[in-house]
Design an enzyme around this catalytic site. Structure first.
Site, PDB file in Angstrom:
ATOM      1  CG  ASN A   1      -1.738   1.239   1.353  1.00  0.00           C
ATOM      2  OD1 ASN A   1      -1.858   2.005   0.392  1.00  0.00           O
ATOM      3  ND2 ASN A   1      -2.328   1.464   2.518  1.00  0.00           N
TER       4      ASN A   1
ATOM      5  CD  GLU B   1      -2.965   5.441   6.707  1.00  0.00           C
ATOM      6  OE1 GLU B   1      -2.912   5.510   5.460  1.00  0.00           O
ATOM      7  OE2 GLU B   1      -1.995   5.081   7.403  1.00  0.00           O
TER       8      GLU B   1
HETATM    9  C1  PEP Z   1      -1.043   0.030   5.924  1.00  0.00           C
HETATM   10  O1  PEP Z   1      -0.859   0.946   5.145  1.00  0.00           O
HETATM   11  O2  PEP Z   1      -2.080  -0.625   5.858  1.00  0.00           O
HETATM   12  C2  PEP Z   1      -0.020  -0.259   6.915  1.00  0.00           C
HETATM   13  C3  PEP Z   1      -0.157  -1.328   7.653  1.00  0.00           C
HETATM   14  O3  PEP Z   1       1.050   0.605   7.026  1.00  0.00           O
HETATM   15  P1  PEP Z   1       2.463   0.317   7.746  1.00  0.00           P
HETATM   16  O4  PEP Z   1       2.975  -0.985   7.175  1.00  0.00           O
HETATM   17  O5  PEP Z   1       3.307   1.486   7.375  1.00  0.00           O
HETATM   18  O6  PEP Z   1       2.196   0.185   9.203  1.00  0.00           O
END
Ligand code: PEP
Length: 258
Positions: A15, A101
């Site tokens: 992501n 988010e």
């Molecule tokens: C995400 O974007 O779903 C995520 C888990 O981000 P990170 O790996 O940066 O914690």
């Protein structure tokens, strides 16, 4: 062993959130994924919408393409929105829905997720549905009730015959972008809880749903995650922007023994 009757390949999903310029997207995608061709895993990149056209032929290189959201309507007067049909037309295989988010940024998001999931699946997309509790909820020991309410509202009215298009990402909010991943015990417990809630609602047909973990996944913890039998892949934010980190994560799942 649960793997034999579940989705057979683990999913390693990147992501990119709102990072990387469109002009940089192809070179990052290719450098992330030297190891993408494998019978054990499916590698997916979810860039911002503006990068999808440049990456629309990624599947030729063994990499799936996905988006980070879509609208609940197929088309119409929704200035600034992007539809599931547009994503499908750009060769997307997946869309992430319900990311914390997005839920945080849009106060109406919670109400729309079920409709978004139905529209995305009807348009031929696979859905990565995100659920997860905040730190306050975890401290109050209310995480299972909370996740159950999320699943009930967003998923339980789906028809069982679309479940093969569903991946659930358990992403505790307190672990996202914080560098503090959930413990193996917490991850195993929540994955088993989600699996059992699905089974109570949908019966054995729910075995086709893949359940993955997200929250500060990186090269230092991916072997640990791959050692948890219930974890069928990972959703990776920050570490998916760093080729060596992402390749190590791919490698951990590529080499796991189920
Ligand atoms: C995400 O974007 O779903 C995520 C888990 O981000 P990170 O790996 O940066 O914690």
């Amino acid at each position: 062993m649960i793997h034999s009757d579940l989705k057979s390949r683990d999913l390693i999903a990147a992501n990119w959130k709102m990072n990387v310029l469109p002009s940089e997207s192809q070179s990052l995608a290719f450098s992330l994924c030297d190891l993408a061709w494998s019978e054990n895993i499916e590698v997916l990149i979810c860039p911002p919408f503006t990068h999808l056209f440049a990456l629309r032929d990624l599947r030729k290189d063994g990499i799936c393409l996905g988006a980070q959201d879509c609208h609940e309507a197929l088309k119409g007067p929704y200035t600034g929105e992007v539809s599931a049909l547009m994503l499908k037309d750009l060769n997307c295989d997946y869309v992430i829905l319900g990311h914390s988010e997005r839920r945080r940024m849009n106060p109406h998001e919670d109400q729309n997720i079920h409709s978004k999931i139905k529209t995305a699946m009807a348009s031929g997309l696979n859905v990565i549905y995100c659920c997860g509790e905040s730190l306050d909820i975890r401290i109050a020991n209310a995480e299972k009730d909370f996740i159950h309410r999320q699943l009930k509202k967003d998923l339980f009215e789906l028809e069982a015959d679309v479940l093969d298009k569903l991946t659930i990402a358990y992403e505790p909010i307190w672990a996202i972008g914080t560098g503090k991943h959930a413990t193996p015990e917490q991850i195993k417990e929540m994955h088993l809880f989600i699996r059992s809630a699905l089974k109570s609602q949908f019966g054995l047909q729910s075995n086709v749903v893949r359940i993955i973990y997200g929250g500060s996944v990186n090269a230092a913890n991916s072997d640990m995650l791959a050692s948890i039998q219930e974890v069928q892949g990972v959703l990776v934010g920050g570490a998916s922007l760093i080729p060596d980190e992402f390749k190590s994560i791919i490698n951990s799942f590529n080499q796991r023994k189920n």
